[in-house]
Design a protein around this motif. Sequence first.
Motif, PDB file in Angstrom:
ATOM      1  N   ALA B 136       0.853  -1.149  -0.034  1.00  0.00           N
ATOM      2  CA  ALA B 136       0.000  -0.037  -0.038  1.00  0.00           C
ATOM      3  C   ALA B 136       0.828   1.269   0.083  1.00  0.00           C
ATOM      4  CB  ALA B 136      -1.021   0.034   1.165  1.00  0.00           C
ATOM      5  N   TRP B 137       1.943   1.183   0.733  1.00  0.00           N
ATOM      6  CA  TRP B 137       2.849   2.334   0.809  1.00  0.00           C
ATOM      7  C   TRP B 137       3.593   2.450  -0.553  1.00  0.00           C
ATOM      8  CZ3 TRP B 137       8.139   2.564  -0.250  1.00  0.00           C
ATOM      9  CH2 TRP B 137       8.621   3.857  -0.014  1.00  0.00           C
ATOM     10  N   LEU B 138       3.694   1.626  -1.332  1.00  0.00           N
ATOM     11  CA  LEU B 138       4.501   1.672  -2.551  1.00  0.00           C
ATOM     12  C   LEU B 138       3.393   2.140  -3.620  1.00  0.00           C
ATOM     13  CD1 LEU B 138       6.873   0.896  -4.505  1.00  0.00           C
ATOM     14  CD2 LEU B 138       5.683  -1.226  -4.962  1.00  0.00           C
ATOM     15  N   GLY B 139       2.049   1.702  -3.360  1.00  0.00           N
ATOM     16  CA  GLY B 139       1.017   2.298  -4.249  1.00  0.00           C
ATOM     17  C   GLY B 139       1.011   4.043  -4.101  1.00  0.00           C
ATOM     18  N   LEU B 140       1.346   4.203  -3.087  1.00  0.00           N
ATOM     19  CA  LEU B 140       1.213   5.774  -2.720  1.00  0.00           C
ATOM     20  C   LEU B 140       2.278   6.473  -3.366  1.00  0.00           C
ATOM     21  CD1 LEU B 140       0.658   6.843   1.013  1.00  0.00           C
ATOM     22  CD2 LEU B 140      -0.699   7.272  -1.097  1.00  0.00           C
ATOM     23  N   ARG B 141       3.356   5.864  -3.667  1.00  0.00           N
ATOM     24  CA  ARG B 141       4.715   6.515  -4.552  1.00  0.00           C
ATOM     25  C   ARG B 141       4.125   6.652  -6.083  1.00  0.00           C
ATOM     26  NH1 ARG B 141       6.060   6.266   0.187  1.00  0.00           N
ATOM     27  NH2 ARG B 141       5.195   8.484  -0.363  1.00  0.00           N
TER      28      ARG B 141
END
Lengths: 160, 507
Positions: B136-141
């Motif tokens: 999910a954190w990567l998706g925010l990037r």
Amino acid sequence: MKSVFQAKSLLRADVLVGLAMLPIGGAIAAEGLALGYHDRFGTMGAGFFPFWVGAAMAAGGPVMAALALISEKSGDGSGAEKPNFEQLRAAGLLLAYGVAINIVGFYLASAAYFVAALGFVAKLRWPVVLLVTAVSCFLLWLCVEHWLMIPLPRGRFERF
Amino acid sequence: MMLLENFAHGLWTALQPINLLFVFLGAVIGTLVGAFPGLSAPTAIALLLPITFSLEPTTAIIMMAGIYYGSQFGNAISAVLLGVPGEPSSVATVIEGYAMTKRGRAGVALSISAIASFAAGIIGVIIFALVGPPLAWLGLRFGPAEYVALILLAFCMLPALAGQGKMKMIVAFLIGLFIALIGLDQFTSQARFTFRQPDLMEGVPLVVALIGLFGVGDVLHAPSAPANMAAAQRVRLREMWPTASDWIAMRWSSLRGSVLGFLIGTLPGAGATIAALAAYALERGIARDKSQFQHGSVEGLAAAEAGNSSASIGAMLPLIALGIPGSATTAVMLGGFLIWGLEPGPSMFQKHPEFVWGLIASMIIGNAMLLVMCTLLVPLFARILQLPYSVLSALVVVFCAAGAYAVNNSIADIWLMMGFACLAYVLRLANIPIAPVALGLVLGELLEKNLRNALQLSDSGMLIFVERPISLTIIVITLLIITAMAWFSYRRKPPASAVPAPVSISR
């Protein structure tokens, strides 16, 4: 003999659609320029994307037509066909259905469509036609209006 | 160890009789709504949201999730049996599933859809539980530049959707892009190609366009029964189960589709449509024998359905872990979260573990229920095909019109649907494929919005796409795929005399 006819038919269809893309794409590109290629900050305007889509269509269409003309196998597929009477009748029925929805509302128009498509075109037995019409209209009312609470249009009979 | 403990606790929560009852109800309602062209999961969830206010939040979200997965399966029913995509994510299912129906394998196609969805559910839940928060954190990037790069990668799907005729495929795709431009410009609010029609100001509703292109368009093109359509499909339980070769064909495609679908599903805005199409395109791209594709390929159908279902689980991830809805359905769910007094975000896993893990476990149970429902109900569903073709096509037209109207409660949408049916008819006469039009429609708005956003944020113009590492990586992958496709296409080109009889590429 049939394949020769099909090839010619396809060639014609390819060339016609390809050439039609030229004015259509050109018009889209011109509209893109009219909308504004850049906005007032100098970045992409509302017309930037339409311009390039239109330009690509205008360029791609003639290429498609040219490929069809150049290729000995008349393009890259087969199965192109002429519109037949059945298809045109189905299109006419669909158009009449759309007009009828506006005038008499969804249920009456749908009932008329079933009667026309099943009774007159497919020539099914009339009891079957009436049964399908009644059950389908009831199911439509049950699912869409009763359960999902989406009122379907009633045309001129809205107040009833 | 902690993970297993949490999961066991979640499973215990989900297996409570009240939760089982509501996940079952959700799955049934979702299936019924999803099977109706034009109606989708957000509609059903929005309609049922008030009912859930009196329930425990865990029970309520489990029911919502059941509706979500049920609607995905319902979409597959209308896509496979009638060739009507209830939602844009079912386009690839229509291509392969309806082709299987025409070959008399409707029951098997529905079973494959359910099995692939179930497998995707299991795989999606495993990924969700193991690497959810970091993903999910990567998706925010992912910013606008990364989305543009991802959409460029999606262009590689085009050959997979069109089969033969590259120039026709491009022209069809451009037609789709043009249709996506209709409406008010998102940045300047200028009206584009609306012909002064107020109904076109908000653009062309995607679902209406797809119902017209695929469902009604097919009726116009083939008003009488197609020659290869099995007239009556009396499906018995043993006949609806996939054969050994089907199982072999679908095992890896389901896995690949599930993983890819989940990854794409976690990206806010990308959604199940791109996931399903990407999974389908990947399968076609790596298949040794491509001749089955667009003629009822088991691999293609399994990959598309797995990608679709897995993406719906992936879309839950940014919602729960970050509080960001990734799709229309999860946006409605977010509203429910707030009403139930839950605040989604990184602390959700710590503050409300019973809720999060109960939801995760319910995903498996919901999918298992759908599989059982499918096994029991497929013979019933397939009986629809025993109706005379004239009755079936009339029903498709009327129910598609009702579905198109239900999208915005507008008669103009019925006319739009008919217009798209005529467009599909003309394109089929010229042997131009329809599926790339749908892809252009899906990607057009996303591409323009992100391209313009990226360039507005950039100080260095187009260089923004190679300056950001994720974007650069995706662009390099895209270039590698294009090069590989061109190379294999060159290597595999058969001699002129060996070219097989060409087939229609109408979808």
